[in-house]
Design a protein around this motif. Structure first.
Motif, PDB file in Angstrom:
ATOM      1  N   SER A   1       4.715  -7.311  -3.465  1.00 39.94           N
ATOM      2  CA  SER A   1       4.224  -5.956  -3.188  1.00 39.94           C
ATOM      3  C   SER A   1       4.077  -5.138  -4.461  1.00 39.94           C
ATOM      4  CB  SER A   1       5.181  -5.225  -2.244  1.00 39.94           C
ATOM      5  OG  SER A   1       5.192  -5.817  -0.968  1.00 39.94           O
ATOM      6  N   ALA A   2       4.744  -5.575  -5.537  1.00 40.08           N
ATOM      7  CA  ALA A   2       4.670  -4.857  -6.809  1.00 40.08           C
ATOM      8  C   ALA A   2       3.599  -5.437  -7.726  1.00 40.08           C
ATOM      9  CB  ALA A   2       6.029  -4.904  -7.509  1.00 40.08           C
ATOM     10  N   ALA A   3       2.750  -6.301  -7.183  1.00 34.99           N
ATOM     11  CA  ALA A   3       1.705  -6.926  -8.001  1.00 34.99           C
ATOM     12  C   ALA A   3       0.337  -6.824  -7.343  1.00 34.99           C
ATOM     13  CB  ALA A   3       2.060  -8.391  -8.256  1.00 34.99           C
ATOM     14  N   TYR A   4       0.162  -5.768  -6.542  1.00 39.31           N
ATOM     15  CA  TYR A   4      -1.098  -5.602  -5.826  1.00 39.31           C
ATOM     16  C   TYR A   4      -2.007  -4.564  -6.477  1.00 39.31           C
ATOM     17  CZ  TYR A   4       0.095  -8.343  -1.673  1.00 39.31           C
ATOM     18  OH  TYR A   4       0.385  -9.364  -0.810  1.00 39.31           O
ATOM     19  N   VAL A   5      -3.297  -4.829  -6.407  1.00 39.09           N
ATOM     20  CA  VAL A   5      -4.321  -3.829  -6.697  1.00 39.09           C
ATOM     21  C   VAL A   5      -5.109  -3.635  -5.404  1.00 39.09           C
ATOM     22  CG1 VAL A   5      -6.449  -3.339  -7.950  1.00 39.09           C
ATOM     23  CG2 VAL A   5      -4.510  -4.357  -9.152  1.00 39.09           C
ATOM     24  N   ILE A   6      -5.194  -2.408  -4.939  1.00 37.95           N
ATOM     25  CA  ILE A   6      -5.895  -2.110  -3.684  1.00 37.95           C
ATOM     26  C   ILE A   6      -7.267  -1.551  -4.005  1.00 37.95           C
ATOM     27  CG2 ILE A   6      -5.792  -0.885  -1.490  1.00 37.95           C
ATOM     28  CD1 ILE A   6      -3.503  -2.857  -1.911  1.00 37.95           C
ATOM     29  N   ASP A   7      -8.295  -2.338  -3.713  1.00 34.84           N
ATOM     30  CA  ASP A   7      -9.670  -1.844  -3.825  1.00 34.84           C
ATOM     31  C   ASP A   7     -10.524  -2.582  -2.805  1.00 34.84           C
ATOM     32  OD1 ASP A   7     -10.323  -4.358  -4.880  1.00 34.84           O
ATOM     33  OD2 ASP A   7     -10.300  -3.679  -6.958  1.00 34.84           O
ATOM     34  N   SER A   8     -11.834  -2.439  -2.899  1.00 30.23           N
ATOM     35  CA  SER A   8     -12.720  -2.988  -1.865  1.00 30.23           C
ATOM     36  C   SER A   8     -13.360  -4.311  -2.271  1.00 30.23           C
ATOM     37  CB  SER A   8     -13.818  -1.975  -1.543  1.00 30.23           C
ATOM     38  OG  SER A   8     -14.574  -1.667  -2.716  1.00 30.23           O
ATOM     39  N   THR A   9     -12.919  -4.925  -3.388  1.00 26.24           N
ATOM     40  CA  THR A   9     -13.566  -6.142  -3.871  1.00 26.24           C
ATOM     41  C   THR A   9     -13.027  -7.385  -3.163  1.00 26.24           C
ATOM     42  OG1 THR A   9     -11.972  -6.553  -5.645  1.00 26.24           O
ATOM     43  CG2 THR A   9     -13.805  -5.055  -6.129  1.00 26.24           C
ATOM     44  N   MET A  10     -13.849  -8.435  -3.128  1.00 27.75           N
ATOM     45  CA  MET A  10     -13.414  -9.699  -2.544  1.00 27.75           C
ATOM     46  C   MET A  10     -12.352 -10.359  -3.413  1.00 27.75           C
ATOM     47  SD  MET A  10     -14.670 -10.242   0.389  1.00 27.75           S
ATOM     48  CE  MET A  10     -14.276 -11.990   0.548  1.00 27.75           C
ATOM     49  N   ARG A  11     -12.387 -10.103  -4.724  1.00 31.02           N
ATOM     50  CA  ARG A  11     -11.373 -10.677  -5.619  1.00 31.02           C
ATOM     51  C   ARG A  11      -9.973 -10.257  -5.172  1.00 31.02           C
ATOM     52  NH1 ARG A  11     -10.552 -10.651 -12.155  1.00 31.02           N
ATOM     53  NH2 ARG A  11      -8.304 -10.380 -12.151  1.00 31.02           N
ATOM     54  N   THR A  12      -9.781  -8.976  -4.963  1.00 29.15           N
ATOM     55  CA  THR A  12      -8.454  -8.521  -4.562  1.00 29.15           C
ATOM     56  C   THR A  12      -8.171  -8.821  -3.092  1.00 29.15           C
ATOM     57  OG1 THR A  12      -9.258  -6.299  -4.046  1.00 29.15           O
ATOM     58  CG2 THR A  12      -8.459  -6.677  -6.282  1.00 29.15           C
ATOM     59  N   ALA A  13      -9.215  -8.923  -2.276  1.00 24.41           N
ATOM     60  CA  ALA A  13      -9.015  -9.227  -0.856  1.00 24.41           C
ATOM     61  C   ALA A  13      -8.308 -10.561  -0.680  1.00 24.41           C
ATOM     62  CB  ALA A  13     -10.355  -9.231  -0.127  1.00 24.41           C
ATOM     63  N   VAL A  14      -8.703 -11.565  -1.453  1.00 23.11           N
ATOM     64  CA  VAL A  14      -8.087 -12.897  -1.343  1.00 23.11           C
ATOM     65  C   VAL A  14      -6.604 -12.820  -1.670  1.00 23.11           C
ATOM     66  CG1 VAL A  14      -8.070 -15.216  -2.305  1.00 23.11           C
ATOM     67  CG2 VAL A  14     -10.244 -14.097  -1.818  1.00 23.11           C
ATOM     68  N   VAL A  15      -6.277 -12.122  -2.753  1.00 24.93           N
ATOM     69  CA  VAL A  15      -4.878 -11.990  -3.168  1.00 24.93           C
ATOM     70  C   VAL A  15      -4.093 -11.144  -2.168  1.00 24.93           C
ATOM     71  CG1 VAL A  15      -3.349 -11.093  -4.970  1.00 24.93           C
ATOM     72  CG2 VAL A  15      -5.455 -12.295  -5.597  1.00 24.93           C
ATOM     73  N   ASN A  16      -4.668 -10.019  -1.776  1.00 18.98           N
ATOM     74  CA  ASN A  16      -3.958  -9.094  -0.894  1.00 18.98           C
ATOM     75  C   ASN A  16      -3.737  -9.661   0.504  1.00 18.98           C
ATOM     76  OD1 ASN A  16      -4.065  -7.355  -3.038  1.00 18.98           O
ATOM     77  ND2 ASN A  16      -5.618  -6.006  -2.174  1.00 18.98           N
ATOM     78  N   SER A  17      -4.537 -10.637   0.884  1.00 21.34           N
ATOM     79  CA  SER A  17      -4.387 -11.246   2.209  1.00 21.34           C
ATOM     80  C   SER A  17      -3.309 -12.320   2.242  1.00 21.34           C
ATOM     81  CB  SER A  17      -5.709 -11.889   2.638  1.00 21.34           C
ATOM     82  OG  SER A  17      -5.980 -13.056   1.865  1.00 21.34           O
ATOM     83  N   LEU A  18      -2.785 -12.695   1.085  1.00 18.24           N
ATOM     84  CA  LEU A  18      -2.025 -13.937   0.965  1.00 18.24           C
ATOM     85  C   LEU A  18      -0.539 -13.767   0.696  1.00 18.24           C
ATOM     86  CD1 LEU A  18      -2.223 -17.042   0.847  1.00 18.24           C
ATOM     87  CD2 LEU A  18      -2.920 -16.835  -1.554  1.00 18.24           C
ATOM     88  N   PHE A  19      -0.170 -12.906  -0.254  1.00 16.25           N
ATOM     89  CA  PHE A  19       1.193 -12.921  -0.791  1.00 16.25           C
ATOM     90  C   PHE A  19       2.141 -11.993  -0.034  1.00 16.25           C
ATOM     91  CE2 PHE A  19      -1.434 -14.442  -4.260  1.00 16.25           C
ATOM     92  CZ  PHE A  19      -0.701 -15.514  -4.734  1.00 16.25           C
ATOM     93  N   GLY A  20       3.428 -12.365  -0.045  1.00 18.65           N
ATOM     94  CA  GLY A  20       4.473 -11.564   0.574  1.00 18.65           C
ATOM     95  C   GLY A  20       5.721 -11.559  -0.283  1.00 18.65           C
ATOM     96  N   ASP A  21       6.652 -10.664   0.041  1.00 19.03           N
ATOM     97  CA  ASP A  21       7.908 -10.548  -0.701  1.00 19.03           C
ATOM     98  C   ASP A  21       8.909 -11.595  -0.221  1.00 19.03           C
ATOM     99  OD1 ASP A  21       6.787  -8.284  -1.853  1.00 19.03           O
ATOM    100  OD2 ASP A  21       7.808  -6.893  -0.493  1.00 19.03           O
ATOM    101  N   GLY A  22       9.596 -12.230  -1.162  1.00 14.93           N
ATOM    102  CA  GLY A  22      10.620 -13.190  -0.775  1.00 14.93           C
ATOM    103  C   GLY A  22      11.413 -13.686  -1.965  1.00 14.93           C
ATOM    104  N   ALA A  23      12.635 -14.127  -1.711  1.00 12.86           N
ATOM    105  CA  ALA A  23      13.495 -14.709  -2.737  1.00 12.86           C
ATOM    106  C   ALA A  23      14.208 -15.922  -2.151  1.00 12.86           C
ATOM    107  CB  ALA A  23      14.519 -13.691  -3.233  1.00 12.86           C
ATOM    108  N   ALA A  24      14.438 -16.918  -2.979  1.00 13.48           N
ATOM    109  CA  ALA A  24      15.138 -18.117  -2.534  1.00 13.48           C
ATOM    110  C   ALA A  24      15.966 -18.665  -3.684  1.00 13.48           C
ATOM    111  CB  ALA A  24      14.143 -19.176  -2.052  1.00 13.48           C
ATOM    112  N   ALA A  25      17.162 -19.164  -3.357  1.00 17.11           N
ATOM    113  CA  ALA A  25      18.079 -19.662  -4.378  1.00 17.11           C
ATOM    114  C   ALA A  25      18.632 -21.021  -3.980  1.00 17.11           C
ATOM    115  CB  ALA A  25      19.234 -18.679  -4.591  1.00 17.11           C
ATOM    116  N   VAL A  26      18.918 -21.843  -4.980  1.00 22.04           N
ATOM    117  CA  VAL A  26      19.608 -23.114  -4.763  1.00 22.04           C
ATOM    118  C   VAL A  26      20.774 -23.230  -5.736  1.00 22.04           C
ATOM    119  CG1 VAL A  26      17.746 -24.478  -3.749  1.00 22.04           C
ATOM    120  CG2 VAL A  26      17.915 -24.292  -6.232  1.00 22.04           C
ATOM    121  N   CYS A  27      21.775 -23.982  -5.308  1.00 24.21           N
ATOM    122  CA  CYS A  27      22.966 -24.230  -6.113  1.00 24.21           C
ATOM    123  C   CYS A  27      22.995 -25.713  -6.481  1.00 24.21           C
ATOM    124  CB  CYS A  27      24.205 -23.858  -5.313  1.00 24.21           C
ATOM    125  SG  CYS A  27      25.766 -24.086  -6.182  1.00 24.21           S
TER     126      CYS A  27
END
Length: 377
Positions: free
Chosen positions: A185-211
């Motif tokens: 959510s901290a790496a989004y650019v919101i505009d009307s272009t198809m370039r950002t549409a692909v990115v904005n439609s795809l990514f979500g916030d998450g964290a994962a760890a292994v030991c």
């Protein structure tokens, strides 16, 4: 039953291992709020039929996102790059700490046991790094060794796992934690272009760890960890492939008009990655003397519907083989470097791995890069 079969011989570019490295715990975390794709479209008032089609045909049902607040006119406030960096720091510290705690709980270790911390992120830049901030925030020992892997993208989880496994092998009995924290959510650019549409439609916030913990191969020192129980696979090796002809196909560019960094995804990249998947996977497996048919579990990065299909078809996998990959995409979207660990967590919860089973892990990202790892339960 103890699995101490001989490790595959190191490749010329690989360092020799001094211990059998096992993955002994996993934990995941997300931000609190999640949204369906139609909800995201409505929140930002997106009416362009082509952009809406990208969102609604993404095979994603819901993603965790941190939406900007509303202004006095009811519209969502613009977030300058500085505010996005502050958002990344806030979200990353919260999710990262929760993922690490969940990972340690699943492994039976405590914060005081952690000897090494590796933090992976591509959605913001911090100095001091996230590792230093998490050590202070969580109360880890100030003597904890640490490293930050920043900006490598969606493939970085396996790049980091390779490095952490090397540290673990050289330090048998000591506890290493790797955490992938992506505040998309901290790496989004919101505009009307198809370039950002692909990115904005795809990514979500998450964290994962292994030991990770390594057993000593030196009988005189006594076993610290024997990775033989279901749920605790040992790491057999890694293989990488950089597609140099597609080095600009996934990248961050500075957008002068928006005064922000903007992520770019070439529409052809799924097919490029798919076309190179066989080469790196077969190299990984050949070092262990096995074939694709010997692999019981496939954990592929949830990069998007097209890239998953391209990899599946080129490797001859079934839809069942990538069920966790597609399930994570459906429920979380692409959570970048930690996506494959969300799938790994689901596989363990399913309780399907049996002693002796092989598992292949694959991530893809900027470079363009394919990273793989082989594990055995």
């Amino acid at each position: 039953m103890t699995l101490h079969a001989a490790l595959p011989q190191p490749h010329a570019t690989e360092s020799k291992s001094t211990g059998v490295v096992g993955i002994v715990g996993v934990g995941t975390a997300t931000t609190e709020a999640s949204y369906t794709q139609p909800e995201v479209l409505d929140i930002f008032g997106i009416t362009d039929p082509k952009v809406r089609s990208v969102f609604l045909n993404s095979a994603i049902e819901r993603r965790h996102l941190t939406i900007p607040p509303r202004g006095s006119d009811g519209s969502r406030l613009a977030e300058p790059q500085g505010e996005l960096l502050a958002k990344h720091k806030r979200i990353a510290l919260d999710m990262g700490a929760r993922a690490v705690r969940a990972c340690l709980e699943s492994s039976g270790y405590e914060l005081a046991d952690v000897d090494y911390l590796c933090c992976v992120t591509s959605t913001g830049f911090l100095t001091p790094g996230l590792s230093a901030l998490l050590i202070r925030e969580m109360g880890l020992s100030p003597g904890t060794s640490r490293v930050d892997i920043v900006g490598m993208g969606c493939n970085a989880g396996l790049n980091a796992l390779n490095a952490v496994a090397g540290w673990s092998a050289a330090n048998p009995g000591k506890v290493a934690v790797m955490v992938c924290v992506e505040a998309c959510s901290a790496a989004y650019v919101i505009d009307s272009t198809m370039r950002t549409a692909v990115v904005n439609s795809l990514f979500g916030d998450g964290a994962a760890a292994v030991c990770l913990v390594a057993d000593s191969l030196d009988a005189a020192s006594g076993p610290a960890f024997v990775p033989s129980a279901p749920g605790s696979p040992r790491i057999l090796g890694f293989a990488s492939h950089l597609i140099t002809d597609a080095i600009g196909a996934m990248r961050y560019d500075w957008d002068d008009e928006q005064a922000k960094f903007s992520f770019y995804l070439d529409p052809e990249i799924p097919y490029v990655v798919g076309a190179h998947a066989e080469r790196v996977v077969d190299r990984l497996l050949s070092r262990a003397g096995i074939r694709r048919s010997d692999v019981s579990h496939w954990l592929v990065h949830s990069g998007g519907k097209k890239v998953i299909d391209a990899v599946r078809i080129n490797l001859g996998l079934t839809r069942h083989d990538v069920r966790h990959t597609t399930g994570v995409l459906r429920d979380y979207g692409n959570v970048s470097s930690g996506s494959f660990l969300f799938s790994y967590d689901r596989l363990l919860r399913e309780r399907s791995p049996e002693v002796g089973d092989y598992g292949a892990l694959m991530t893809m990202g900027p470079g363009s890069t394919i990273e793989t790892a082989l594990v055995q339960w």
